[in-house]
Scaffold this motif. Sequence first.
Motif, short mmCIF file in Angstrom:
data_model
loop_
_atom_site.label_atom_id
_atom_site.label_comp_id
_atom_site.label_asym_id
_atom_site.label_seq_id
_atom_site.Cartn_x
_atom_site.Cartn_y
_atom_site.Cartn_z
N SER A 637 0.83 -1.21 0.00
CA SER A 637 0.00 0.00 0.00
C SER A 637 0.86 1.26 0.00
N SER A 638 1.86 1.33 0.90
CA SER A 638 2.68 2.54 0.96
C SER A 638 3.57 2.66 -0.28
N LEU A 639 4.11 1.54 -0.78
CA LEU A 639 4.91 1.61 -2.01
C LEU A 639 4.05 2.06 -3.19
N TYR A 640 2.84 1.52 -3.27
CA TYR A 640 1.94 1.89 -4.37
C TYR A 640 1.66 3.39 -4.33
N PHE A 718 6.49 12.23 1.99
CA PHE A 718 5.92 10.90 2.24
C PHE A 718 6.68 9.83 1.47
N VAL A 719 6.98 10.11 0.20
CA VAL A 719 7.71 9.14 -0.63
C VAL A 719 9.08 8.85 -0.02
N ALA A 720 9.80 9.90 0.41
CA ALA A 720 11.12 9.71 0.99
C ALA A 720 11.07 8.86 2.25
N LYS A 721 10.05 9.09 3.09
CA LYS A 721 9.92 8.30 4.31
C LYS A 721 9.66 6.83 3.98
N VAL A 722 8.80 6.58 2.99
CA VAL A 722 8.46 5.20 2.63
C VAL A 722 9.68 4.48 2.06
N ILE A 723 10.41 5.14 1.16
CA ILE A 723 11.58 4.51 0.55
C ILE A 723 12.64 4.22 1.61
N GLU A 724 12.86 5.18 2.52
CA GLU A 724 13.81 4.96 3.61
C GLU A 724 13.35 3.81 4.50
N ARG A 725 12.04 3.71 4.74
CA ARG A 725 11.49 2.63 5.56
C ARG A 725 11.76 1.27 4.92
N HIS A 726 11.84 1.23 3.59
CA HIS A 726 12.10 -0.01 2.87
C HIS A 726 13.59 -0.27 2.65
N GLY A 727 14.43 0.55 3.28
CA GLY A 727 15.87 0.34 3.15
C GLY A 727 16.44 0.84 1.84
N GLY A 728 15.70 1.73 1.14
CA GLY A 728 16.17 2.23 -0.15
C GLY A 728 16.55 3.69 -0.10
N THR A 729 16.81 4.25 -1.26
CA THR A 729 17.17 5.67 -1.38
C THR A 729 16.41 6.27 -2.55
N ILE A 730 16.24 7.58 -2.51
CA ILE A 730 15.59 8.31 -3.60
C ILE A 730 16.39 9.57 -3.86
N ARG A 731 16.49 9.93 -5.13
CA ARG A 731 17.24 11.11 -5.52
C ARG A 731 16.48 11.85 -6.61
N GLY A 732 16.42 13.16 -6.52
CA GLY A 732 15.82 13.99 -7.54
C GLY A 732 16.87 14.85 -8.20
N GLU A 733 16.77 14.98 -9.53
CA GLU A 733 17.77 15.76 -10.26
C GLU A 733 17.16 16.26 -11.56
N ASN A 734 17.84 17.20 -12.16
CA ASN A 734 17.43 17.71 -13.46
C ASN A 734 18.17 16.96 -14.57
N VAL A 735 17.44 16.67 -15.66
CA VAL A 735 18.02 15.99 -16.81
C VAL A 735 18.69 17.03 -17.70
N ARG A 736 19.82 16.64 -18.29
CA ARG A 736 20.57 17.60 -19.10
C ARG A 736 19.73 18.13 -20.26
N ASP A 737 18.91 17.27 -20.87
CA ASP A 737 18.11 17.69 -22.02
C ASP A 737 16.80 18.35 -21.62
#
Length: 754
Positions: A637-640, A718-737
């Motif tokens: 549910s939280s991942l979805y 919320f997304v960052a908390k869920v990903i951290e809770r699952h032992g993962g990481t999240i990163r946001g960045e701008n695409v060169r194009d």
Amino acid sequence: MRLRQRLGVEWLVVAMLASLVIGALNYWDSLSSFDNLIYDQLSRLDRPDPQSDVLIIQIDEDSLAAYGKWPWTRDRHAELFTELANANPKAIGFDVLLSEPSDPATDIEMAAAIAGNSNVFLPLHFVFPGSNGAEYDVKEPIGPFASAASGLGHVNLNFDYDGVVRRMSLCFGDKGTDGYWPHLMERIYEAANGGSSPALERLNSCDETLLMPYSRRGGVSTISYSAVASGEVPAEFLNDKILLIGATANGLGDQFPVPIGDGATMAGVEIMANGLGALTADNFIRPLSLWQQLALSLVPVWILLVGFWRWHPRTTIVVSFGLIFAVLAGSLLFLRLHYWFAPGAALVGLILVYPIWGWRRLQATSDFMNEELRNFRLAKVDIPIIETAAGPVDVITGQAEELTHAISHVRDLRRFISDALSNLPDPMFITDLEGNVKFANKLAQTGLDDGVQDLALDDMLNRFVSSEDLAEVKEYLALEVRPVAHDYVDFVSLTGEIFALRRARVVSDEGLLRGHIHYLANITEVAKAAQEREEVLELLSHDMRAPQVAILALLDDQAEDETRARIEGHARRTLALADNFVGLARVNSIDFVGEDVLLSELVAEANDSLWPLTKARAITCEIHDHSDGAFVMGEPSSLYRSFVNLIDNAIKYSPDKGVVEIVLRNIDLDREPCISVTISDQGKGISDDMLEQLFERFASDDGAARSNIRGTGLGLNFVAKVIERHGGTIRGENVRDGGARFSVLLPLAPEPVD
């Protein structure tokens, strides 16, 4: 005197036993795995530089992309040798087996191309066991290639017991016989230097293997096979180089474990390059002979044995650790001198002899201490202090006699512990193995005038636990394996208070279970606070959402205009704010309970749920799944909801008729298998002032949004908390194009076990 004579005999027994054990360990090489581990770590401290004139022409991923699936037809190799004929390399080693015929025309073409080069050496290998009862079969290149080559050499690898390639056989068979084959790198050394290597000359027999010093992974210069074969590399670049041609691409089966220290593998052709470097630098590492190894292993043990008669125990333990360090330092010193002294047997001898001798020396004093402790348990008054020793004794025996003076202090310590436990702020009691209460503090004895001594555990629980929770408490106490995350059980007492019961083991000095400690913490106020928080969350998730849903339902019957769009946007914003706030609160408050989740299917479902938004603005969401059906351990549910938020953001910030790209792939991060999900849009990207606070609460960049529904500032948090809770990481960045990209990295679910 009798004690000294006894210790002398036992010292001789311990010395002989230790010497025999060390001799057996060296003779049967019983500690090879441990010695290999030490060698791997020490060899990292002084890695040689790679040979500068060696160039690997690698069959890499770029070459496979250019020429197709391996194996290639031999006219492809003919193109390479035709290009190499225009250069002037010192020697060429082709680390690809040619023992099976192919198309005759292409075989002849490749053989002619090989013949057009000088100093081309081809590999042969041995197959164990051989056919028709032979010990082994020699697999040489087929006739045209063997005739065209300048020489042949074997390429068999030597694997240690742990499957790691640390050693190299410079030759196979006996010199002067038809079955004698030098190593392929020895052949190349001879061609480049005009004679046999010093390492080969020093060998007494081809059965001897030498430890090979490895340079850093990737240190040898490389160039793509396709670049050379297509003529992209100038011939001058290959002049005076030793060219080694071999496979480095993953999946070609030519990767082997090496003692680099990071657990990764190395291509066979790079292993060959390291072997050639060792031949050129003459820095192979020679293992010591059995007698040399045995003598060096016995020296530190006998130093310690002699010191037992002269040193204080504190000095002995310090010297013991010093000798362990000296053994390791000696191994490192020998390694610098290109010899290998395996330290395992010497270390085992040091570790073995100290406790055995200490046990035997303390046996006499143990009898004395047992007698004193028996008197202590029976005594009702202070034990008389013995002020004079019985006669001359060693240090340990003298310290044992001083134990009598310390026994009186033990009573004070026991009384202190009893008082401390009795005055704990919560009920506490201790039971024995039969479940009888042996100690209870003041709060646990409340209401019992005659105390709780020998009261049964069930009777003790009946005084505290309500009937509704009694079964759950007994189930917790019956667990043989204690929970790791939350080792306690909550229950409501007979007075309506809420307690958390925690059980701990009472073990003896020998590690034997003697009973259990039961501690009851009053958490009534904490439980009430948690209940109030749940009520607030229910208010947000239901009572605040219901009016907004009603507003949206009423708007469905209204004509499209600016006012309706604004009302709908504010209503949906309020709904999203409530959902994200509730989600954040529950993520931080509930325990993680994961299950196997097929991530590609979950991401696809999240994407499908946003189809109305994409259709309204003609946006295309493309999913590229390269995850091979990978599973993660997660809460569906939280991942979805997290991936719905990320895809919704990408849609919101995309231009009309834009494309949102979602890519799933498997990757390895620090040798841990993971799955990566990237979500990219074609919007204006993330503003610079938002990048650093992207996942903080109430951070929003709605100025660039193309949708009428604005963000709440809680979605990404919320997304960052869920990903951290699952032992993962999240990163946001701008695409060169142009546009933004969010990358989520989650660990794969472990393989199921019985």
